[in-house]
Design a protein around this motif. Structure first.
Motif, PDB file in Angstrom:
ATOM      1  N   PRO A 244       0.398  -0.993  -0.024  1.00 35.27           N
ATOM      2  CA  PRO A 244       0.088   0.142  -0.089  1.00 35.27           C
ATOM      3  C   PRO A 244       0.753   1.099   0.062  1.00 35.27           C
ATOM      4  N   SER A 245       1.675   1.092   0.364  1.00 31.27           N
ATOM      5  CA  SER A 245       2.679   2.702   0.779  1.00 31.27           C
ATOM      6  C   SER A 245       3.230   2.454  -0.651  1.00 31.27           C
ATOM      7  N   ASN A 246       3.852   1.933  -1.368  1.00 30.32           N
ATOM      8  CA  ASN A 246       4.506   1.824  -2.574  1.00 30.32           C
ATOM      9  C   ASN A 246       3.450   2.434  -3.621  1.00 30.32           C
ATOM     10  N   LEU A 247       2.205   1.966  -3.534  1.00 34.37           N
ATOM     11  CA  LEU A 247       1.003   2.066  -4.389  1.00 34.37           C
ATOM     12  C   LEU A 247       1.168   4.150  -4.049  1.00 34.37           C
ATOM     13  N   ALA A 248       1.360   4.351  -3.239  1.00 34.14           N
ATOM     14  CA  ALA A 248       0.405   5.331  -2.402  1.00 34.14           C
ATOM     15  C   ALA A 248       1.851   6.427  -3.095  1.00 34.14           C
TER      16      ALA A 248
END
Length: 446
Positions: free
Chosen positions: A78-82
């Motif tokens: 989720p962090s890298n998609l953000a």
């Protein structure tokens, strides 16, 4: 002007632009990764003091050291998609500020529960940093340049292992000043600079070549054109396709091999100070200096092996040779009884186990781009972080059972042998992925 001249001119523009980008971006990327490693691993130096002052046992320390990676892994994808959505610059800066604050808060640890809690929160705060840096590499650099770029980024943690241990040991000598323990000063003075750097990154780190003034329009275009094309020539993919990256056999196998590497390498560098201390080294500062041998080997590995990889066509063959080097050096360490030889073998193990890391990412990046790179690289790092959790935990259990920190070397050998067995499967998956689909060529011509 003939076609060869145009292509040669375009190549010159791209080489110049790549050189400029490396000079501008890599120092910032190295700086934040350097501090992340300092803040992540300084707990290794505090191990003995935490046991003495707070009663935190070796197994509890191993769990706390590893649980950081569990918290990190929970939010990695989720962090890298953000990062893909809002841009790497803003997201990396946010990560730095929040984890810097939590790293500083480690000075307030009171016992095992608060130790576990802060380590989990620290991992959650830092989640996405490394894959965001890798994603940034895919936006700026062509596949052929990525191993070298990632190698330069990996000089940051290797230097952190070299200077971090002596620096942390020196800061711990401040014990008693202002009523604080030495380990409290270490966490405080190594956490605050991260917050400051996060603010600098927000102002100075660009997302894409087209955003900066220090590249000409032609240079920016050359970088972006070369960066988005992978070995199959696909354009950047849409958000709806990112799950496909997680289902690729190549992505899954690289992740599993990386997991096993991290079991070995993370366990090694978290327990190196304890291993050195059990060699009857009494001075904390000397323990820090000798422990930096792993960092020295790591640095030599990431400076030399990516340049060898750039000239090697057989990716998996190189991975096999380097993984074999880990097995041999670890076995030699266990067989040796000479302390000087053992210190040298710590460096050799760091050379192979750490120097191989840029090659893993270069192999993965050849097959991922756009949002698939954001998701796929984060997935690989997530699985690796689980290895980062397992390694220190297994080393801690081994020390608790045997009374010796170096007993964890058996896990280095075992994990590396398993990784070696997976590499032929990765080679087979790569060949299958690159094999032309029957009828596709004719369809593309019609």
């Amino acid at each position: 002007m003939n076609t060869a001249t145009v292509e040669r001119g375009g190549g010159d523009i791209h080489r110049l632009a790549t050189h400029k980008a490396m000079l501008r971006l890599l120092p910032l990327m190295c700086a934040i990764y350097f501090l992340s490693f300092i803040d992540r691993t300084n707990v290794a130096l505090a191990k003995t003091a935490l046991a003495t002052d707070l009663g935190i046992s070796a197994s509890a320390y191993g769990l706390g050291a590893g649980i950081f990676f569990l918290g990190y892994a929970l939010l990695e994808i989720p962090s890298n998609l953000a990062a893909h959505r809002v841009g790497p610059r803003s997201w990396i800066a946010r990560i730095a500020v929040t984890w810097g604050g939590l790293s500083t808060a480690m000075m307030f640890v009171q016992g095992e529960l608060s130790f576990y809690t802060l380590r989990v929160l620290l991992g959650i705060a830092e989640a996405g940093l490394f894959p965001a840096l890798m994603y940034l590499v895919t936006l700026w650099f062509a596949p052929k340049d990525r191993a070298v770029a990632v190698g330069w980024i990996y000089t940051a943690p290797s230097i952190a292992l070299i200077v971090g241990n002596p620096l942390g040991a020196g800061l711990m000598q401040l014990g008693g000043v202002g009523g604080l323990k030495g380990w409290q000063w270490m966490f405080l003075l190594e956490g605050l600079p991260t917050i400051a750097l996060g603010m600098v990154l927000f102002l100075k780190l660009p997302n894409r070549p087209s955003e900066v003034k220090w590249l000409s329009a032609e240079e920016a275009q050359a970088l972006e054109t070369q960066a988005v094309a992978d070995t199959h020539g696909h354009a950047e993919l849409t958000t709806s396709d990112w799950l496909a990256a997680l289902k690729r056999p190549t992505t899954v196998l690289i992740a599993l091999i990386y997991f096993l590497n991290q079991v070995a390498f993370v366990g090694l560098y978290f327990f190196t100070p304890s291993i050195v201390a059990q060699m009857h080294v009494k001075s904390p500062l000397l323990v820090g200096v000798l422990s930096s041998s792993v960092g020295v080997g790591f640095l030599l590995g990431v400076l030399t092996l990516p340049r060898i990889h750039r000239r090697v066509r057989n990716d998996c063959g190189l991975l096999g040779v380097l993984t074999g080097g880990v097995v041999i050096s670890a076995c030699a360490f266990m067989a040796s009884r000479n302390q000087t030889t053992q210190i040298a073998l710590l460096a050799v193990t760091g050379f192979f186990a750490g120097g191989i890391l840029p090659s893993y990412w270069a192999v993965a990046m050849k097959r991922l781009q756009g949002v698939q790179a954001a998701a796929g690289l984060a997935f690989i790092n997530t699985i690796g972080l689980l290895g980062g959790f397992a390694g220190p935990y297994l080393f801690g259990l081994a020390e608790t059972l045997t009374g010796r920190s170096d007993s964890g070397f058996k896990f280095i050998v075992g994990a590396s042998v398993l990784g070696l067995l997976l590499i032929p499967l990765l080679a087979k998956a790569i060949r299958a992925a690159e094999r032309p689909i029957p009828g596709a060529l004719e369809a593309s011509r019609s």
